[in-house]
Enzyme design. Structure first.
Site, PDB file in Angstrom:
ATOM      1  N   ASP A 150       0.802  -1.222   0.000  1.00  0.00           N
ATOM      2  CA  ASP A 150       0.000   0.000   0.000  1.00  0.00           C
ATOM      3  C   ASP A 150       0.836   1.274   0.000  1.00  0.00           C
ATOM      4  O   ASP A 150       0.296   2.368  -0.116  1.00  0.00           O
ATOM      5  CB  ASP A 150      -0.925   0.029   1.222  1.00  0.00           C
ATOM      6  CG  ASP A 150      -1.989  -1.054   1.177  1.00  0.00           C
ATOM      7  OD1 ASP A 150      -2.202  -1.620   0.085  1.00  0.00           O
ATOM      8  OD2 ASP A 150      -2.600  -1.329   2.229  1.00  0.00           O
TER       9      ASP A 150
ATOM     10  N   ARG B  40      -5.785  -0.500   2.141  1.00  0.00           N
ATOM     11  CA  ARG B  40      -6.643  -0.563   3.321  1.00  0.00           C
ATOM     12  C   ARG B  40      -6.933   0.831   3.869  1.00  0.00           C
ATOM     13  O   ARG B  40      -8.061   1.194   4.156  1.00  0.00           O
ATOM     14  CB  ARG B  40      -5.988  -1.441   4.388  1.00  0.00           C
ATOM     15  CG  ARG B  40      -6.838  -1.572   5.657  1.00  0.00           C
ATOM     16  CD  ARG B  40      -6.084  -2.278   6.768  1.00  0.00           C
ATOM     17  NE  ARG B  40      -5.916  -3.680   6.483  1.00  0.00           N
ATOM     18  CZ  ARG B  40      -4.731  -4.285   6.322  1.00  0.00           C
ATOM     19  NH1 ARG B  40      -3.622  -3.574   6.404  1.00  0.00           N
ATOM     20  NH2 ARG B  40      -4.644  -5.565   6.083  1.00  0.00           N
TER      21      ARG B  40
END
Length: 445
Positions: free
Chosen positions: A213, A258
């Protein structure tokens, strides 16, 4: 910036480095040695802007800075007596095997360390009850692993008993523990180090940040990210074909992210056929005059197709949060925004009596299992080598990063204190808005 203090970025040392590095011996008579080898005065400033420079001049204060990574002339550990271990934790990410290979080769060839071991299946491998034996690692064992995705050591999530893990390190006479993982893994590294300090042991812990990420603080990027959005861009390209191949076709691609939408944003910029990018940093409404569905309807009626890229953590404000659940790493398990979008779009167009074909694509596990692209492969090797340099010099409880195109060492607590996120008022997000043409806000406020 005002909350940062220089002491928060000072890396711990196990003790004074008194042994001459075997690398330095190779260059001791060369002019290059003064540039190649790093001393403690070589630092990388946090804020390289002219305004920050002027402020520091006026205040006579030292700027916040990071310790520069690289080989030292003097090292702490005697390579002939050093035993190193490597562990990989958390979810898969492109480049893990490249980092393992870089660590092994750096230890073996640069420092002549011959005692290198792999801990299997994450931190579980340090708990005897799981029965995971350590595996001997040599350059011959790792010579081809960069050609494959995943991790040859296996991985796991979840917390383990800190005291038992340090018992294992002590029992196995480990001098250096390299941890390859994200926020949870690095936090685990830190508490392991705290227990090591409490016991007065001479063991170094060093982290290499693994998060697809790209959300670790104080570093420009983490390994695997370039591969992730490059692979995602190819999926987005094919999704565009699906959208344009049907009358009023809508394609939704859900990508990992996320708490930060860097993969979604960069994939959209790399493949500028995307019409909407939905990320955790920018909340949106589904319904209402300014909501996402109204903007999607306008796009579909105008062009008869639309391509939507959504990060997994986007749109969580749309769900009921009474039944919050967490995974083994302690992360909140987000509701599935991709499936929710697909269902809501279908219902919306049906209620509007508009013919539409909605296709949903989730390539997340394929992307994270990919082989690292060449740029990532080089980056992984550089991270690994710099981790080896720092560990052999006796630095501990640190993570390797890159800032202003320079490799740095910073304390793990600084890196894990908060997650890096997209600045919705910054250039990356404005580039996304300009490329997609989506509304600045999709909320009825």
């Amino acid at each position: 910036m005002n909350d940062l203090k220089q002491e928060d970025f000072e890396v711990k040392k196990l003790g004074k480095a008194t042994l001459v590095s075997p690398i330095y011996k190779n260059y001791a008579d060369e002019e290059i040695s003064n540039e190649l080898f790093i001393d403690e005065s070589r630092r990388i400033v946090y804020d390289a802007s002219l305004s920050s420079y002027k402020n520091n001049l006026e205040s006579s204060e030292e700027p916040i800075s990071f310790l520069k990574a690289g080989p030292r002339k003097d090292i702490y550990f005697d390579p002939s007596k050093t035993k190193a271990a490597i562990v990989t934790c958390g979810g898969l990410c492109p480049g893990i095997n490249n980092v393992i290979r870089g660590l092994v080769n750096g230890l073996y060839y640069r420092y002549k360390v011959r005692n290198i071991w792999g801990i299997q299946y994450g931190y579980q491998g340090l708990i005897p009850e799981y029965g995971h034996e350590m595996v001997k690692l040599t350059p011959d064992v790792v010579k081809d692993i960069h050609l494959f995705g995943g991790t040859i050591l296996g991985s796991s999530r979840g917390r383990q008993d800190i005291s038992a893990m340090v018992d294992a390190l002590e029992r196995e006479n480990i001098n250096i523990l390299f941890t390859i993982g994200g926020d949870g893994t690095l936090s685990g590294n830190h508490v392991i180090n705290e227990e090591i300090e409490r016991r007065g042991l001479k063991i170094v812990t060093a982290g290499i940040p693994k998060t697809i990420d790209n959300d670790v603080n104080f570093m420009t990027k983490t390994f695997g990210f370039d591969t992730a959005f490059t692979t995602a861009a190819a999926v987005v390209r094919d999704a565009h074909n699906e959208a344009t191949g049907a009358y009023n076709g809508v394609a939704i691609v859900k990508l990992m992210g996320r708490d930060s939408g860097f993969i979604a944003a960069n994939a959209a910029l790399a493949m500028p056929d995307v019409n909407f990018v939905l990320v955790p940093e920018n909340e949106f409404d589904l319904h209402g005059e300014k909501g996402f569905l109204a903007a999607l309807k306008e796009r579909v009626l105008d062009r008869h197709h639309a391509l939507v890229v959504v990060a997994e953590g986007a749109g969580q404000n749309l769900f009921d949060h009474e039944d919050v659940k967490k995974d083994k790493s302690g992360n909140i398990k987000h509701k599935d925004i991709g499936v929710h979008l697909k269902d809501e779009i279908n219902k919306f167009f049906k209620s509007e009596d508009i013919e539409a074909t909605v296709k949903y694509i989730d390539p997340s596990y394929i992307i994270r299992s990919e082989v690292a692209i060449p740029a990532d492969s080089v980056f992984c090797n550089d991270l690994a080598l710099n981790a080896v340099h720092g560990a052999m010099a006796g630095l501990t409880d640190f993570v390797v990063g890159r800032w202003h195109n320079q490799f740095t060492y910073l304390p793990i607590p600084a890196a894990t204190a908060s997650r890096k996120k997209i600045d919705v008022n910054g250039p990356l997000w404005w580039a996304v808005l300009e490329t997609t043409g989506q509304p600045l806000k999709m909320r009825d406020e």
